[in-house]
Design an enzyme around this catalytic site. Structure first.
Site, PDB file in Angstrom:
ATOM      1  N   SER A   7      -0.936  14.634  -4.861  1.00  0.00           N
ATOM      2  CA  SER A   7      -0.496  14.401  -6.241  1.00  0.00           C
ATOM      3  C   SER A   7      -0.869  12.988  -6.679  1.00  0.00           C
ATOM      4  O   SER A   7      -1.769  12.373  -6.116  1.00  0.00           O
ATOM      5  CB  SER A   7       1.001  14.670  -6.358  1.00  0.00           C
ATOM      6  OG  SER A   7       1.272  16.048  -6.130  1.00  0.00           O
ATOM      7  N   GLY A   8      -0.162  12.457  -7.673  1.00  0.00           N
ATOM      8  CA  GLY A   8      -0.541  11.156  -8.227  1.00  0.00           C
ATOM      9  C   GLY A   8      -0.536  10.032  -7.214  1.00  0.00           C
ATOM     10  O   GLY A   8      -1.462   9.213  -7.160  1.00  0.00           O
ATOM     11  N   HIS A   9       0.520   9.967  -6.389  1.00  0.00           N
ATOM     12  CA  HIS A   9       0.582   8.918  -5.369  1.00  0.00           C
ATOM     13  C   HIS A   9      -0.592   9.044  -4.397  1.00  0.00           C
ATOM     14  O   HIS A   9      -1.167   8.042  -3.966  1.00  0.00           O
ATOM     15  CB  HIS A   9       1.917   8.996  -4.624  1.00  0.00           C
ATOM     16  CG  HIS A   9       2.081   7.951  -3.570  1.00  0.00           C
ATOM     17  ND1 HIS A   9       2.153   6.603  -3.849  1.00  0.00           N
ATOM     18  CD2 HIS A   9       2.176   8.061  -2.220  1.00  0.00           C
ATOM     19  CE1 HIS A   9       2.301   5.927  -2.722  1.00  0.00           C
ATOM     20  NE2 HIS A   9       2.311   6.785  -1.726  1.00  0.00           N
ATOM     21  N   GLY A  58       5.278  10.184  -2.376  1.00  0.00           N
ATOM     22  CA  GLY A  58       6.212   9.128  -2.763  1.00  0.00           C
ATOM     23  C   GLY A  58       7.652   9.382  -2.370  1.00  0.00           C
ATOM     24  O   GLY A  58       8.425   8.441  -2.200  1.00  0.00           O
ATOM     25  N   HIS A 123      10.362 -14.260   1.895  1.00  0.00           N
ATOM     26  CA  HIS A 123      10.508 -14.538   3.322  1.00  0.00           C
ATOM     27  C   HIS A 123      11.721 -13.847   3.950  1.00  0.00           C
ATOM     28  O   HIS A 123      12.763 -13.678   3.336  1.00  0.00           O
ATOM     29  CB  HIS A 123      10.623 -16.053   3.553  1.00  0.00           C
ATOM     30  CG  HIS A 123      11.858 -16.641   2.930  1.00  0.00           C
ATOM     31  ND1 HIS A 123      13.062 -16.700   3.581  1.00  0.00           N
ATOM     32  CD2 HIS A 123      12.070 -17.161   1.691  1.00  0.00           C
ATOM     33  CE1 HIS A 123      13.974 -17.251   2.798  1.00  0.00           C
ATOM     34  NE2 HIS A 123      13.392 -17.543   1.641  1.00  0.00           N
ATOM     35  N   HIS A 132      10.803   2.789  -0.103  1.00  0.00           N
ATOM     36  CA  HIS A 132       9.803   2.725  -1.179  1.00  0.00           C
ATOM     37  C   HIS A 132      10.182   1.589  -2.115  1.00  0.00           C
ATOM     38  O   HIS A 132      11.236   1.608  -2.745  1.00  0.00           O
ATOM     39  CB  HIS A 132       9.767   4.049  -1.942  1.00  0.00           C
ATOM     40  CG  HIS A 132       8.716   4.114  -3.004  1.00  0.00           C
ATOM     41  ND1 HIS A 132       8.397   5.275  -3.648  1.00  0.00           N
ATOM     42  CD2 HIS A 132       7.901   3.167  -3.553  1.00  0.00           C
ATOM     43  CE1 HIS A 132       7.440   5.058  -4.544  1.00  0.00           C
ATOM     44  NE2 HIS A 132       7.133   3.772  -4.500  1.00  0.00           N
ATOM     45  N   ILE A 153      11.224   0.752 -10.281  1.00  0.00           N
ATOM     46  CA  ILE A 153      10.264  -0.144 -10.913  1.00  0.00           C
ATOM     47  C   ILE A 153      10.959  -1.311 -11.630  1.00  0.00           C
ATOM     48  O   ILE A 153      11.927  -1.136 -12.354  1.00  0.00           O
ATOM     49  CB  ILE A 153       9.358   0.657 -11.880  1.00  0.00           C
ATOM     50  CG1 ILE A 153       8.199  -0.202 -12.376  1.00  0.00           C
ATOM     51  CG2 ILE A 153      10.162   1.273 -13.028  1.00  0.00           C
ATOM     52  CD1 ILE A 153       7.113   0.620 -13.076  1.00  0.00           C
TER      53      ILE A 153
END
Length: 200
Positions: A7-9, A58, A123, A132, A153
């Site tokens: 798919s898109g990922h 994903g 860090h 994810h 996101i």
């Protein structure tokens, strides 16, 4: 190598593989309607011999399910050449880092994680397996992210925060306090709106 998920990922992962010099033999995908993606054939059954592969899906639960079922997979780690990753970072097998990602010193990233486009991980962060990190996420230093958590996101996490296992952090959320296992968090400041069982 093979990509499990067309798919898109999977399209983005294919371009990371191409940029790092891997030859892609085919995608593997259960959808019988998919015959070709980008320029690559799609297989509907897993080859019955040992293969090099990256799970290009994903969904964190699905990646974990496939890993549990797979027996003949050698997992590839893919790092796009346009990332900035400290030489002191440890990255587990099956993980992919997309272009523009920045990962600073002494970070530990587990197996089968996704570090998506333009994510910033500072860090001493620790990301457990199947995490994810979505595009444009910013993790300050010393952040812990538990297994299977998805950070949406544009979310931001201040330094020293602990986020539990199998959490969902909503898009644009600002995390300023620790997050329990199985929580869904949204808003600025982030608030838990629901919790769920950790039976994965």
């Amino acid at each position: 190598m093979y990509l499990y998920g067309a798919s898109g990922h999977g399209k983005v992962v294919a371009e990371v593989a191409e940029e790092t010099g891997y030859k892609i033999e085919a995608y593997i995908d259960e959808n019988p309607l998919k015959e070709r993606v980008l320029s690559y054939p799609v297989l509907h059954e897993v080859p019955q011999h040992e293969i090099d592969i990256l799970i290009s899906i994903g969904n964190n639960k699905t990646r974990k399910r496939i890993v549990k079922q797979a027996e003949l997979f050698n997992y590839v780690t893919l790092i796009h050449p346009k990332t900035v990753i400290s030489k002191r970072v440890k990255i587990g097998e099956g993980t992919v880092a997309m272009p523009g990602a920045t990962v600073n010193a002494a970070v530990k990233i587990g197996k089968h994680c996704i570090i998506n486009t333009n994510a910033s991980i500072d860090h001493d962060c620790i990301l457990e397996d199947f995490v994810h990190i979505s595009p444009n996420v910013a993790l300050a230093g010393n952040v812990y992210v538990g297994e299977g958590t998805h950070i949406g996101i544009g979310a931001s996490v201040i330094q020293g925060i602990e986020i539990g296992k199998w959490c969902t952090i909503g898009a644009g959320a600002v995390i300023i306090s620790d997050v329990p296992d199985g929580s869904t968090v949204v808003g600025n400041p982030g608030k838990v709106i629901k919790s769920r069982s950790l039976k994965i």
